[in-house]
Every structure is written in C-alpha cells, then in structure tokens.
Enzyme design. Structure first.
Site, short mmCIF file in Angstrom:
data_model
loop_
_atom_site.label_atom_id
_atom_site.label_comp_id
_atom_site.label_asym_id
_atom_site.label_seq_id
_atom_site.Cartn_x
_atom_site.Cartn_y
_atom_site.Cartn_z
N GLU A 137 -12.69 -0.10 -9.39
CA GLU A 137 -12.36 -1.07 -10.43
C GLU A 137 -13.32 -1.06 -11.62
O GLU A 137 -12.91 -1.19 -12.78
CB GLU A 137 -12.29 -2.49 -9.83
CG GLU A 137 -11.09 -2.73 -8.95
CD GLU A 137 -11.22 -2.12 -7.57
OE1 GLU A 137 -10.18 -1.90 -6.91
OE2 GLU A 137 -12.37 -1.84 -7.14
N ASP B 245 -5.43 -10.31 -7.38
CA ASP B 245 -5.78 -9.48 -8.52
C ASP B 245 -4.61 -8.86 -9.28
O ASP B 245 -4.39 -9.12 -10.46
CB ASP B 245 -6.77 -8.40 -8.10
CG ASP B 245 -6.35 -7.64 -6.85
OD1 ASP B 245 -5.29 -7.95 -6.27
OD2 ASP B 245 -7.09 -6.72 -6.44
N THR C 65 -1.63 0.31 -10.02
CA THR C 65 -2.88 -0.24 -9.50
C THR C 65 -3.60 0.71 -8.55
O THR C 65 -4.68 0.39 -8.06
CB THR C 65 -2.62 -1.61 -8.82
OG1 THR C 65 -3.84 -2.33 -8.67
CG2 THR C 65 -1.94 -1.41 -7.47
N GLU D 131 0.83 -1.21 0.00
CA GLU D 131 0.00 0.00 0.00
C GLU D 131 0.87 1.26 0.00
O GLU D 131 0.55 2.24 -0.68
CB GLU D 131 -0.94 0.01 1.21
CG GLU D 131 -1.96 -1.12 1.25
CD GLU D 131 -3.08 -0.94 0.24
OE1 GLU D 131 -3.09 0.07 -0.48
OE2 GLU D 131 -3.95 -1.85 0.18
N ARG E 110 0.51 3.74 -3.24
CA ARG E 110 -0.15 5.02 -2.95
C ARG E 110 0.85 6.16 -2.78
O ARG E 110 0.73 7.20 -3.43
CB ARG E 110 -1.02 4.90 -1.69
CG ARG E 110 -2.09 3.84 -1.79
CD ARG E 110 -3.08 3.94 -0.65
NE ARG E 110 -3.90 2.73 -0.53
CZ ARG E 110 -5.14 2.71 -0.06
NH1 ARG E 110 -5.71 3.83 0.33
NH2 ARG E 110 -5.80 1.57 0.05
#
Length: 670
Positions: A543, A355, A646, A206, A210
């Site tokens: 998504e 994913d 992502t 993360e 991010r």
C-alpha cells in the site's frame, strides 16, 4: 507439481544469518431480493461463443488441448534446462545468476553507498532482478502451489488441488517487466493445469481480485502491448483463441453463485465446483463490506469484453444495496449481512474490511471515463466524512493521522492506522486530478479549493505512511502503527477552514514538522509513533509503495521516488533469504552467497530481523510491480488511461454503452 532441488556437484545451504546486513539501521531521507434476477436458468455464452459452464447442473468443462509434438519437445527441453540432474540450480555461471548478482550489489551498496544523480533505469532493473529471483525460487520449490515458503523451500495449497494463486497473480507483472520465458512457462501451466473443480469454498473477494483480475489484466496487456513479453501464438495449434478470457469467463461464471443471496450482497465464500455461495464461518455470517464492494472493476470490465450485462448487473447491485442503507456522512460499517443487506455493527475504519470500498468508488467513476457520476458523488461524500470524523493530528509533530471509530461516529476516535490505510494518499490524489499531472489539473476551470485540500491531505498522509517506515530500525513498517494524540484530539477541521468557503483556490501549507533524523533518535515525530508487540510483523505489503507511485506520477515530485528507493533497499536488506554454496577449486574451498528469495518478517523493530517463512503472492503481484512502475517513465502504463484494481492489476478505462450503464439512482436524503 513440485520439484526437488536437483542433485549436483555443488551444494546450497541457508546462510547462518539470512540477513544481508547486520546492525545497519534502515536508510532514510529527510524530508433485499434480486427481484427475480436469478429466477431463470443462468447460461452465459463464453467469449467468442465458447462452450459454457452451467453452474450446479453439469460437470465443469475442460479446457486442456492436446499438445503438439513441438509443445511436448519444448516442455522436455524446459524440464532439462531447469531441473535435469547434474545441472546447478542456477542458470549459467555464478556471474550471470541474478541471486548472486543481487547479493553482490547489496554488499557493495552497504560498503559504499551510491552517490551522484539517480539512475532510475538501473534502479528499475534491480527491482526486476528481485522479481526474477523471487519467481525462480517459486518455480524451483513450489511450482503451481498457492503458497511458497522460501526459507525452507516448502509449499502448500490453500485447497485440495490448488488454484495456482501465485502463478496467475504474478502474470501481468511479468508482462510489464518483459519477462518472456517466465510468461511462457506461466501460460503453459494455465493452459494445461489451471482448473476450478475444487469442491471447497474459497474467498469470493480474493479469488476475484487476484485470479479474475490477474487473467483479465494479462489479456489486456498482451493485446495492448504486444511487444511486452511477446509470444508467437496464443494457444499452440489454435491460433486466435484467447486463453486468458476463456479461463476468466469460466471463473466468473462460477463466482456468480456467490451473488445469489436474498439481498444481492455476495456471500463471503463460494464453492467453485458447485457455483454455490457460502456465508462467513465467523462474524455472524456477515460479509466484509470492503470485500463485497471491491469486485466491481473486474466484473464490469469482463462485461465490456464479452458484452454480457449480467456480470455488470450483479456487481452494480451491491453498490445500490450498500448506499440504500444511507451510511452517515458516507462512512460505512465494516460488515454487511448478505441475507438482509443491512450493516452489522458500527465499526468504521479504512483499514481491514473497510479500505477498498472507498478505493472502488472513485475507481469505478474513472474506469467508465466519468460516465457514472453517481460514484464520484459517493466518493466526495465519503471524503467529507473522513475529513470530519477520522482525520486528526499527532501530538508532537502534527502528522496527519487517519484514525478509526470502532464504536461508531459518536464513539471515541482510535489513533490506529493499519498499513492497509496507506493506499489512501495515492487514491485521494488520483481522485483529485483523475490521474492528470497536478500542474495540468490546476489549470482546468473546475479546479477548486476542495481539490487543493485533497492534494494537501494526500501529501500529509503520504508523509505519515513514510514515517511509519522510517521510525523502525529495519526501515520497514509494522502491520499496524499507533499514534499519540492531543486530548481531546485536534481534528482536520480545527486546523483548516472548510474549503467550500474559499472561492479562489490556493495551495495549502503543511502544519507537520519535517521528518529530520538525528543521531540520538529523539526527533519529535518519532515520539508520536509506536508499534505494539503483536503488530510488529511485515508482510511485504504494497500500500505505501502504491501511494508513492501515484504521488510521483501525479505531482512529479522526485521525493516520492527517493522514498520508494529507500524502501526497496530496506526490503532487500532485511527480507532477502540468503543461501551459501561451497565450491572447490585447485584444492581451495570457497563460499559463494546468493539471494534465493524474499520473505515476510516477524519483527521490524529488531536487527537482524527475524524472518517468517512465507512469501505472499502480492509481493510479486503488487509490491515489486509498483516499485518497477515508480522507477519507470511516467507514461508507461499511465494512470490517465488505466485503473489498477486493488491487487494492482491494470485494466483499461472505457466508455460503457448499450446495457452497460448505471442501473440505479441514489435515494433522496430525508
């Protein structure tokens, strides 16, 4: 620091019903060891030979610079304008307040739905307004904090000291939306307050996607598109320095500690203060496969920027360790252990923890302009495995469903789709054409029946994801949807022959029924979808809108834009946090309502929807960004020239050179 609501002669309070509309259903349209790699002292020179952070050996560097008199004056002026006692909490008059304007627009839309041709510029501006309202609420109630609770006006840090999670994650969205004053405020905070001295573990993945991704994207966009949210100088009094790269390299050097495992698989967490990786506190210490394999775009681009190959090598090593396990048909279990570099368990899915492994296969190939075909090979192998083992059809409407194999490929197929799975339609289309328009890609000599089938799969999965929104009264999807299947399930290969058997590409036709709507709500496709009680929440996830963005950009089909518009209206309808102000004029008391932010939902099956008190950072970093780009011109931040990580942070494609190259080969199949 956080600021209390300013005292003024007016008073805002939460509306009795936080939803804008009552009882209105969601609108819809039919249609192993590192071999001594870390044995030596790790000391990476910073960008432009800045002083560097020596992990675990010296105190972290400090980046703050003395403010000029002008800078101090500017800060005081900003404080006065935003927070001075006696001023209202909105900017300007009621008519110029975006929260009031957006609420009035929503009310008018409810009473008189818009007709005529779509004005996409106007629709894009409504998305921009929603972002401004979300950002201003965060600025007022939670500035610099990692979490924002828009209903209560509360805030919280994830770790002591905080990371400015929302500030950094939202930065490139503000650049894309040309919000200069907001970018200036965020940049000032990054310059004076962002630091990584927190003696606490944070999630490696993360923090990479991010924070590192956000800083790298902001650096790229501010350079590539200087007219977007332009700032007169990079750093006050220090022209030519690059704040974003300084912060990014400092962070990346600390994150490198996560990769110092016996296998090279990064630990799930890392202490930034010590640059020390830590095993997961659960899952037997295993790392999520998706998380370990979804940091490559960021570290590879940083290597390109700085010329430091170590960033590239540590991220690439992960891919080799994963592929050396020889996952059957390219489908990977969702856990891998950093000590031995071996998969843990047999659970295979493209939802949580699985994913973005697949997403970063094709995106690594595209990021390096096709110079790393190894990742295209891995992507193609995985797609064939997905087609063989996971793609099935619903019982009544023959919707294409991407299921799970929780007990491995020989186990039972579970007809369950996380919302997270809905990144896949757009990613498949992106892989098929490389981002080129479909009409153009079909003219190329390498177009094949396999690629034609990939386009069909992307269209059909997109339709299924859209159905998970349409089936609920709020017009918003739950976190997980379950599907009714035949017994035994009808798999993709049962309906379509192997595309490799056809030598002449031809467009394949859908077998699913149209998503028509009826007053009685008993359409066949609705019978196929159910949302279990524990899965009814909506976290404002991106998504589905992400895939709609790719599908429109690649196919040119306006249907995907219209679906996106219906989704946006549903978000405004049900996730808006509304407050009221009492005003007194000539003895008469009147009430003015405004939207002060947007929040997650507890239940998408009830109207009015029960709201949670939390705005995820990806609401501004991803969801609203993709809406804005969907409604923008096709060439704006084009998918041919960029890859989006992502977390929706756009990075440029490039051709690697020198030491930046694929340093491994796939083991031959035995």
């Amino acid at each position: 620091m956080s600021f209390q609501a300013p005292h003024s002669g007016t008073s805002w309070r939460p509306a009795q019903n936080p939803n804008i509309w009552k009882g209105v259903p969601g609108l819809g349209v039919s249609a192993p060891s590192m071999g001594g790699f870390f044995d030596n002292d790790r000391a990476l020179p910073m960008y432009k030979d800045k002083p560097y952070f020596k992990p675990r050996r010296t105190a972290p560097r400090r980046w703050g610079k003395p403010l000029s008199i002008l800078g101090i004056f500017t800060l005081l002026l900003l404080w006065y304008v935003y927070y001075s006692p006696g001023l209202p909490s909105w900017k300007g008059s009621d008519s110029s307040d975006k929260g009031v304007e957006l609420w009035k627009w929503a009310q008018a839309l409810q009473n008189a739905p818009a007709k005529g041709p779509a004005d996409w510029d106007a629709r894009r501006e409504k998305v921009r307004d929603a972002f401004i309202v979300s950002w201003e609420g965060y600025e007022k109630d939670a500035w610099g904090f990692d979490e924002y609770h828009p209903v209560s006006g509360g805030n919280r840090n994830m770790v002591k000291g905080g990371l400015g999670w929302i500030v950094v994650d939202s930065l490139d969205t503000m650049i894309i939306m040309n919000l200069t004053s907001q970018v200036r405020h965020a940049r000032q905070w990054i310059s004076t307050s962002l630091q990584y001295n927190q003696d606490h573990d944070v999630n490696t993945f993360e923090t990479t996607i991010r924070m590192l991704g956000g800083l790298l994207s902001a650096n790229y966009l501010s350079t590539k598109y200087p007219t977007l949210a332009p700032l007169a100088d990079d750093d006050v009094g220090a022209a030519g320095e690059d704040l974003y790269i300084e912060k990014a390299t400092d962070l990346a050097d600390r994150l490198l500690g996560a990769f110092e495992s016996p296998s090279g698989i990064p630990f799930a967490s890392v202490n930034l203060n010590k640059s020390e990786g830590l095993q997961s506190h659960s899952d037997g210490g295993a790392s999520s496969t998706a998380e370990a394999t979804s940091v490559q775009l960021e570290f590879k681009y940083l290597a390109k920027l700085t010329g430091e190959a170590e960033y590239w090598k540590v991220a690439e090593k992960v891919m080799q360790v994963v592929d050396d396990q020889k996952p059957e048909d390219g489908l990977v279990p969702i856990y891998i252990h950093p000590q031995k570099g071996a998969f843990q368990g047999e659970n295979i899915r493209l939802g949580s923890r699985g994913d973005s492994y697949y997403e970063y296969l094709i995106k690594q190939y595209l990021q390096t302009s096709g110079q790393e075909p190894i990742y295209k090979d891995m992507w193609d192998e995985s797609l064939k495995g997905i087609r063989k083992h996971l793609l099935t059809f619903s019982k009544h409407a023959r919707l294409l469903v991407l299921g799970e194999r929780p007990s491995g490929l020989k186990g039972t197929l579970s007809p369950k789709m996380d919302h997270l799975v809905c990144f896949m339609p757009g990613t498949i289309a992106l892989g098929a054409t490389g981002g080129r328009p479909l009409a153009e890609a079909r003219k190329s000599p390498d177009w094949s029946q396999q690629l034609e089938e990939e386009i069909l799969i992307s269209r059909e999965l997109m339709k299924t994801c859209w159905a998970t929104y349409q089936t609920n009264p709020t017009g918003l999807a739950g976190e997980i949807s379950h599907f009714i299947l035949d017994e035994p399930p009808v798999m993709m290969g049962d309906k379509y022959p192997d595309p490799s058997l056809s030598t002449t590409p031809k467009e394949l036709q859908s077998v699913s029924l149209p998503l028509t709507t009826q007053d009685d709500g008993v359409e066949p496709w609705r019978k196929d979808i159910s949302v279990h009680r524990m899965d009814r929440h909506n976290l404002q996830r991106p998504e589905t809108i992400e895939s709609l963005f790719y599908m429109y950009r690649i196919t040119g089909d306006e249907t995907y834009r219209e679906w996106g518009w219906e989704m946006f209206k549903s978000f405004v309808q049900h996730t808006a946090v509304v407050e009221e102000k009492q005003t007194k004029l000539s003895g008469d008391v009147s009430t003015i309502s405004r939207i002060k932010g947007f929040t997650s939902l507890d239940d998408v099956l009830t109207v009015p929807a029960k709201q949670r008190d939390n705005m995820e950072s990806f609401w501004m970093a991803e969801t609203l960004k993709y809406f804005y780009l969907l409604f923008s011109d096709r060439d704006f931040i084009s998918v041919e020239e960029h890859v989006f990580n992502t977390e929706a942070h756009p990075l440029p494609r490039f051709k690697p050179s020198g030491d930046l190259k694929t340093g491994w080969q796939r083991k031959p199949v035995q």
